[in-house]
Design an enzyme around this catalytic site. Structure first.
Site, PDB file in Angstrom:
ATOM      1  N   ALA A 148       0.805  -6.920   4.980  1.00 11.29           N
ATOM      2  CA  ALA A 148       0.262  -7.647   3.836  1.00 11.29           C
ATOM      3  C   ALA A 148       0.397  -9.149   4.046  1.00 11.29           C
ATOM      4  O   ALA A 148      -0.542  -9.918   3.795  1.00 11.29           O
ATOM      5  CB  ALA A 148       0.988  -7.215   2.559  1.00 11.29           C
ATOM      6  N   GLY A 153       7.619   1.384   4.534  1.00  9.65           N
ATOM      7  CA  GLY A 153       6.446   2.260   4.435  1.00  9.65           C
ATOM      8  C   GLY A 153       5.421   1.734   3.456  1.00  9.65           C
ATOM      9  O   GLY A 153       4.522   2.453   3.026  1.00  9.65           O
ATOM     10  N   LYS A 190       0.843  -1.207   0.000  1.00  7.60           N
ATOM     11  CA  LYS A 190       0.000   0.000   0.000  1.00  7.60           C
ATOM     12  C   LYS A 190       0.869   1.244   0.000  1.00  7.60           C
ATOM     13  O   LYS A 190       2.034   1.233   0.445  1.00  7.60           O
ATOM     14  CB  LYS A 190      -0.957   0.030   1.205  1.00  7.60           C
ATOM     15  N   ASP A 246      -2.388  -1.608   9.602  1.00  7.12           N
ATOM     16  CA  ASP A 246      -2.548  -1.656   8.142  1.00  7.12           C
ATOM     17  C   ASP A 246      -3.032  -3.005   7.632  1.00  7.12           C
ATOM     18  O   ASP A 246      -3.172  -3.183   6.416  1.00  7.12           O
ATOM     19  CB  ASP A 246      -1.195  -1.366   7.461  1.00  7.12           C
ATOM     20  N   PRO A 295       9.498  -4.663  -0.200  1.00  5.63           N
ATOM     21  CA  PRO A 295      10.621  -4.392   0.699  1.00  5.63           C
ATOM     22  C   PRO A 295      10.174  -4.285   2.158  1.00  5.63           C
ATOM     23  O   PRO A 295       9.038  -3.884   2.454  1.00  5.63           O
ATOM     24  CB  PRO A 295      11.159  -3.046   0.197  1.00  5.63           C
TER      25      PRO A 295
HETATM   26  O1  C5P Z   1       0.007  -0.973  13.996  1.00 10.35           O
HETATM   27  P1  C5P Z   1       1.416  -1.160  13.617  1.00 10.35           P
HETATM   28  O2  C5P Z   1       2.005  -2.418  14.229  1.00 10.35           O
HETATM   29  O3  C5P Z   1       1.672  -1.081  12.168  1.00 10.35           O
HETATM   30  O4  C5P Z   1       2.203   0.043  14.270  1.00 10.35           O
HETATM   31  C1  C5P Z   1       3.597   0.066  14.408  1.00 10.35           C
HETATM   32  C2  C5P Z   1       3.991   1.247  15.255  1.00 10.35           C
HETATM   33  O5  C5P Z   1       3.760   2.468  14.530  1.00 10.35           O
HETATM   34  C3  C5P Z   1       3.239   1.411  16.544  1.00 10.35           C
HETATM   35  O6  C5P Z   1       3.828   0.656  17.569  1.00 10.35           O
HETATM   36  C4  C5P Z   1       3.346   2.908  16.814  1.00 10.35           C
HETATM   37  O7  C5P Z   1       4.618   3.226  17.341  1.00 10.35           O
HETATM   38  C5  C5P Z   1       3.280   3.497  15.401  1.00 10.35           C
HETATM   39  N1  C5P Z   1       1.916   3.864  15.007  1.00 10.35           N
HETATM   40  C6  C5P Z   1       1.344   4.984  15.592  1.00 10.35           C
HETATM   41  N2  C5P Z   1       0.063   5.328  15.239  1.00 10.35           N
HETATM   42  C7  C5P Z   1      -0.615   4.626  14.322  1.00 10.35           C
HETATM   43  C8  C5P Z   1      -0.037   3.498  13.701  1.00 10.35           C
HETATM   44  C9  C5P Z   1       1.240   3.145  14.079  1.00 10.35           C
HETATM   45  O8  C5P Z   1       1.941   5.657  16.426  1.00 10.35           O
HETATM   46  N3  C5P Z   1      -1.851   4.995  13.991  1.00 10.35           N
END
Ligand code: C5P
Length: 331
Positions: A118, A112, A23, A150, A108
């Protein structure tokens, strides 16, 4: 849900393969830090056709193998999000987590592009089919939301608005497709570090929020006009990603000089995404970026593609049934 594999010689025992896209975020507005450690978000997700594949096949225990050009440095153990997805689904279904997962990585890592998310989404779908659970899409969405911000979008694909911490989705069922170039960086960026840098910048008064007109952005994505979309792309995380990886400035400049309609850092970076007018321009832009030496690799990709999709074992291309069924449920 009918069991499409019943009595089939190529049924679940032979393995279920799911293709799942990366994404990018066409708009990403980051709100305040919440007590749970996540930031409140409003984002427009867009699925791009740079895909991983996850095959789930019968096993006596839980195993995870990784291969493909972008698998370096990843661990195939309980720390991997695909492993956690299989374990969570098994727990939810009150059954043992007996599956061999084979993940072929083209997306990768720490880029980001939500590659790990995914793989988790693809694992949920592949195990749901392998174990013949037939869970409704809404239940898979809930499990996805527990795994990461995500993961649910990787199930939905196309284009969708994400709110909450990103996991609450509204599909844009009438969104158009666009042509992009993804420029992968030499290193990765850890998502928590990029959010922490944004908090630091905001506390110091260093940055103001990107000007994000979501209604105009949604209208542009529906219009299919890349010239209209280009000036509306915006990412609140970009200044933080650039502070941590200043070399990305060179990539962004190179893309614009090569004629991209717009360029931005994807999510928490460091991948940069460039919008092209059409497929031909995207191919030329990818070649130019590759030759510029300002990125590890550049690839032209279509955006607005289907989310996690079960591949028909007899056909070379993905069947559309899963994605269409999901769109019908969620629209
Ligand atoms: O949800 P995910 O595991 O992808 O998030 C990874 C990290 O990114 C979280 O631990 C947090 O530090 C940051 N994050 C955030 N706010 C979000 C999504 C992610 O601060 N809405």
């Amino acid at each position: 849900m009918p069991n499409q594999f019943a009595d089939s010689p190529t049924g679940p025992a032979a393995g279920v393969t799911v293709a799942v896209p990366a994404k990018i975020n066409l708009g990403l507005a980051v709100g305040p830090l919440r007590p749970d450690g996540f930031h409140q978000l409003r984002t427009l997700f867009h699925a791009v056709e740079l895909c991983d594949r996850v095959t789930a096949s019968a096993s006596d225990d839980l195993q995870l193998q990784l291969d493909g050009g972008e698998s370096g440095g990843l661990s195939g153990d309980a720390g991997n999000l695909a492993w956690r997805a299989a374990a969570l689904l098994a727990e939810h279904a009150s059954r043992p987590a007996t599956v061999r997962l084979s993940v072929s990585k083209q997306i990768p890592v720490a880029a980001g592009l939500a590659g790990g998310s995914a793989d988790a989404a693809a694992t949920l779908l592949a195990c749901d089919r392998l174990w013949q659970l037939g869970l409704p899409a809404t239940e898979l969405d809930q499990l996805a939301g527990r795994l990461g911000s995500d993961v649910a979008f990787a199930l939905h694909g196309r284009s969708a608005i994400g709110t909450g911490r990103g996991e609450q989705l509204t599909d844009l069922t009438d969104a158009a497709q666009f042509h992009w170039v993804l420029a992968a960086a030499a290193g990765g960026l850890a998502t928590p570090a990029v959010y922490a840098e944004l908090d630091r910048q905001r506390a110091g008064g260093d940055v103001s929020a990107a000007q994000l007109d979501f209604e105009a952005l949604i209208a542009a994505v529906r219009s299919g006009d890349p010239e209209r979309l280009a000036p509306l792309l915006a990412n609140d995380l970009q200044p933080a990603a650039l502070a941590l990886a200043p070399e990305l400035n060179r990539t962004l400049v190179a893309g614009r000089e090569l004629g991209a309609l717009a360029g931005l850092v994807s999510g928490s970076g460091p991948t940069c995404a460039f919008l092209a007018a059409d497929a031909g321009q995207a191919a030329g832009l990818a070649a130019g970026l590759q030759a510029s030496g300002s990125c590890r690799f550049a690839r032209a990709v279509l955006g607005g593609v289907a989310g996690a999709t079960v591949l028909d074992p007899g056909a070379p291309k993905a069947t559309e049934g899963v994605a269409r069924g999901r769109a019908a449920i969620s629209s």
